[in-house]
Design a protein around this motif. Structure first.
Motif, PDB file in Angstrom:
ATOM      1  N   GLU A  81       7.864  -9.433  -3.603  1.00 33.30           N
ATOM      2  CA  GLU A  81       6.619  -8.822  -4.067  1.00 33.30           C
ATOM      3  C   GLU A  81       6.866  -7.601  -4.951  1.00 33.30           C
ATOM      4  O   GLU A  81       6.048  -7.278  -5.817  1.00 33.30           O
ATOM      5  CB  GLU A  81       5.749  -8.403  -2.869  1.00 33.30           C
ATOM      6  CG  GLU A  81       5.188  -9.558  -2.067  1.00 33.30           C
ATOM      7  CD  GLU A  81       6.111  -9.973  -0.948  1.00 33.30           C
ATOM      8  OE1 GLU A  81       5.644 -10.635  -0.016  1.00 33.30           O
ATOM      9  OE2 GLU A  81       7.310  -9.626  -1.001  1.00 33.30           O
TER      10      GLU A  81
ATOM     11  N   GLU B  15       6.561  -7.979  -8.634  1.00 32.60           N
ATOM     12  CA  GLU B  15       5.233  -8.119  -9.217  1.00 32.60           C
ATOM     13  C   GLU B  15       4.713  -6.802  -9.779  1.00 32.60           C
ATOM     14  O   GLU B  15       3.771  -6.790 -10.574  1.00 32.60           O
ATOM     15  CB  GLU B  15       4.244  -8.637  -8.159  1.00 32.60           C
ATOM     16  CG  GLU B  15       4.594 -10.009  -7.592  1.00 32.60           C
ATOM     17  CD  GLU B  15       4.510 -11.094  -8.646  1.00 32.60           C
ATOM     18  OE1 GLU B  15       3.571 -11.041  -9.459  1.00 32.60           O
ATOM     19  OE2 GLU B  15       5.382 -11.977  -8.654  1.00 32.60           O
ATOM     20  N   LEU B  16       5.316  -5.682  -9.367  1.00 30.49           N
ATOM     21  CA  LEU B  16       4.835  -4.381  -9.807  1.00 30.49           C
ATOM     22  C   LEU B  16       5.395  -4.028 -11.177  1.00 30.49           C
ATOM     23  O   LEU B  16       6.555  -4.305 -11.487  1.00 30.49           O
ATOM     24  CB  LEU B  16       5.251  -3.289  -8.811  1.00 30.49           C
ATOM     25  CG  LEU B  16       4.773  -3.423  -7.371  1.00 30.49           C
ATOM     26  CD1 LEU B  16       5.244  -2.220  -6.564  1.00 30.49           C
ATOM     27  CD2 LEU B  16       3.267  -3.567  -7.282  1.00 30.49           C
ATOM     28  N   THR B  17       4.569  -3.386 -11.986  1.00 28.39           N
ATOM     29  CA  THR B  17       5.066  -2.822 -13.237  1.00 28.39           C
ATOM     30  C   THR B  17       5.899  -1.573 -12.900  1.00 28.39           C
ATOM     31  O   THR B  17       5.846  -1.054 -11.770  1.00 28.39           O
ATOM     32  CB  THR B  17       3.916  -2.424 -14.166  1.00 28.39           C
ATOM     33  OG1 THR B  17       3.180  -1.342 -13.550  1.00 28.39           O
ATOM     34  CG2 THR B  17       2.988  -3.600 -14.424  1.00 28.39           C
TER      35      THR B  17
ATOM     36  N   GLU C  82       3.589   1.170 -11.775  1.00 23.66           N
ATOM     37  CA  GLU C  82       3.069   0.939 -10.429  1.00 23.66           C
ATOM     38  C   GLU C  82       4.124   1.246  -9.373  1.00 23.66           C
ATOM     39  O   GLU C  82       3.816   1.803  -8.312  1.00 23.66           O
ATOM     40  CB  GLU C  82       2.575  -0.502 -10.299  1.00 23.66           C
ATOM     41  CG  GLU C  82       1.292  -0.780 -11.084  1.00 23.66           C
ATOM     42  CD  GLU C  82       1.006  -2.262 -11.257  1.00 23.66           C
ATOM     43  OE1 GLU C  82      -0.058  -2.586 -11.822  1.00 23.66           O
ATOM     44  OE2 GLU C  82       1.847  -3.105 -10.854  1.00 23.66           O
TER      45      GLU C  82
ATOM     46  N   ARG D  65      -4.108  -1.582  -7.704  1.00 22.31           N
ATOM     47  CA  ARG D  65      -3.306  -2.734  -8.126  1.00 22.31           C
ATOM     48  C   ARG D  65      -2.081  -2.915  -7.244  1.00 22.31           C
ATOM     49  O   ARG D  65      -1.682  -4.047  -6.941  1.00 22.31           O
ATOM     50  CB  ARG D  65      -2.896  -2.571  -9.587  1.00 22.31           C
ATOM     51  CG  ARG D  65      -4.056  -2.778 -10.566  1.00 22.31           C
ATOM     52  CD  ARG D  65      -3.632  -2.517 -11.997  1.00 22.31           C
ATOM     53  NE  ARG D  65      -4.731  -2.770 -12.928  1.00 22.31           N
ATOM     54  CZ  ARG D  65      -4.730  -2.415 -14.194  1.00 22.31           C
ATOM     55  NH1 ARG D  65      -3.673  -1.784 -14.702  1.00 22.31           N
ATOM     56  NH2 ARG D  65      -5.761  -2.666 -14.981  1.00 22.31           N
TER      57      ARG D  65
ATOM     58  N   LYS E 158      -1.460  -6.364  -5.284  1.00 21.55           N
ATOM     59  CA  LYS E 158      -0.279  -7.179  -5.560  1.00 21.55           C
ATOM     60  C   LYS E 158       0.608  -7.350  -4.321  1.00 21.55           C
ATOM     61  O   LYS E 158       1.237  -8.393  -4.135  1.00 21.55           O
ATOM     62  CB  LYS E 158       0.538  -6.559  -6.692  1.00 21.55           C
ATOM     63  CG  LYS E 158      -0.111  -6.693  -8.067  1.00 21.55           C
ATOM     64  CD  LYS E 158       0.781  -6.095  -9.158  1.00 21.55           C
ATOM     65  CE  LYS E 158       0.174  -6.282 -10.542  1.00 21.55           C
ATOM     66  NZ  LYS E 158       1.051  -5.725 -11.613  1.00 21.55           N
TER      67      LYS E 158
END
Length: 233
Positions: free
Chosen positions: A164, A167-169, A172, A205, A209
Motif C-alpha cells: 500500500e 500507492e502514495l505519492t 503524501e 488521500r 489509499k
C-alpha cells in the motif's frame, strides 16, 4: 444487555443525536457514564452491555455512532470485541476505556482499531469531547502520546514495507511521516510550505489509499510499516 430509544437534538452527524453504546462489566460505571452523556442534547445512550459478546451483538443491532468499550470484560474482552465490530460494514467508532494508563493498554487498543483511548477517571468534559471528536471522524489521542506509545512498541527490526505504501505519492508519504511525528495539520503545512487546506486533502488521500479510519491508525501504520522508525527525529 439493555437498549433504549434515541431522542434529542441533532448531533455531529447532522441527522440526529450521536448514538452511544456503553460496554463495561461494572453496572455503576455504566450508570455514571450514562448520566453524564444524557445531560447533552446532541447525544443519546441507546444501549448498555456487560461484556464483549453483548457489546458486539448490541452494536450490530443498534448501529451506534460510538461505542465506549471497556478493555477488561468477561467472556470477550474489549480488544477482541473491537476487532469483531470493526470487521463489519460501516462499523462504529470505538473509544477504549480503562482504569490503568499503561503504554501496553493504549498500544493494544490502538492496534485493535480503536479511534481513541479514555481513562475511566477522566472528567465529564473530556468524556463528552471524546465522543464528539470520534463521532466526527477525528482521533482522540494527543499525537505526542500516540507517537510515544507506538515508538515504544514498534522498535524492532524494520519490517518489509507493505504494498500500500507504493500507492502514495512522494508528498503524501511526507505528510504521513510528519503525522507520525505528532505534527498538526497547521504544523505540517508550515513544514512543507503549503496551505493547511492542501494538507487536509493529502491526509484524506492517505487515509483513503491505505484503507485507514483515522489519524491514529495512520500513526500506527507509519511505524509498523517501517516508514518511520522508532526514535527517528
Amino acid at each position: 444487555m439493555t437498549a433504549s430509544g434515541a431522542s434529542g437534538a441533532v448531533g455531529a452527524s447532522g441527522v440526529g443525536p450521536i448514538k452511544v453504546v456503553i460496554a463495561d462489566d461494572q453496572r455503576m460505571v455504566r450508570a455514571g457514564l450514562r448520566m453524564v452523556i444524557e445531560t447533552e442534547p446532541d447525544m443519546a445512550v441507546v444501549g448498555e452491555a456487560g461484556d464483549g459478546v453483548e457489546a458486539v451483538a448490541l452494536a450490530r443491532r443498534l448501529r451506534p455512532d460510538v461505542v465506549l468499550m471497556d478493555i477488561a470484560m468477561p467472556r470477550q474482552d474489549g480488544l477482541a470485541a473491537t476487532r469483531a465490530l470493526l470487521a463489519t460494514p460501516s462499523p462504529p467508532r470505538i473509544v477504549a476505556l480503562t482504569t490503568f494508563d499503561t503504554d501496553e493498554n493504549l498500544y493494544n487498543a490502538l492496534r485493535a482499531g480503536a479511534s481513541g483511548f479514555l481513562l475511566k477517571v477522566s472528567s465529564p468534559e473530556h468524556l463528552l469531547a471524546a465522543i464528539r471528536a470520534v463521532s466526527s471522524g477525528e482521533a482522540l489521542l494527543d499525537p505526542a502520546v500516540t507517537t510515544r506509545v507506538i515508538a515504544a512498541f514498534a522498535g524492532g527490526p524494520g519490517p518489509r514495507p507493505p504494498a500500500e505504501l507504493g500507492e502514495l505519492t512522494a508528498r503524501e508519504a511526507d505528510v504521513l511521516r510528519l503525522m507520525a511525528r505528532g505534527l498538526s495539520n497547521a504544523e505540517i503545512a508550515a513544514a512543507l510550505a503549503v496551505g493547511e487546506a492542501t494538507v487536509k486533502t493529502h491526509v484524506a488521500r492517505v487515509l483513503m489509499k491505505l484503507g485507514l479510519r483515522d489519524r491514529v491508525q495512520a500513526v500506527v501504520f507509519a511505524y509498523e510499516s517501517g516508514l518511520v522508525r522508532a526514535g527517528a527525529a
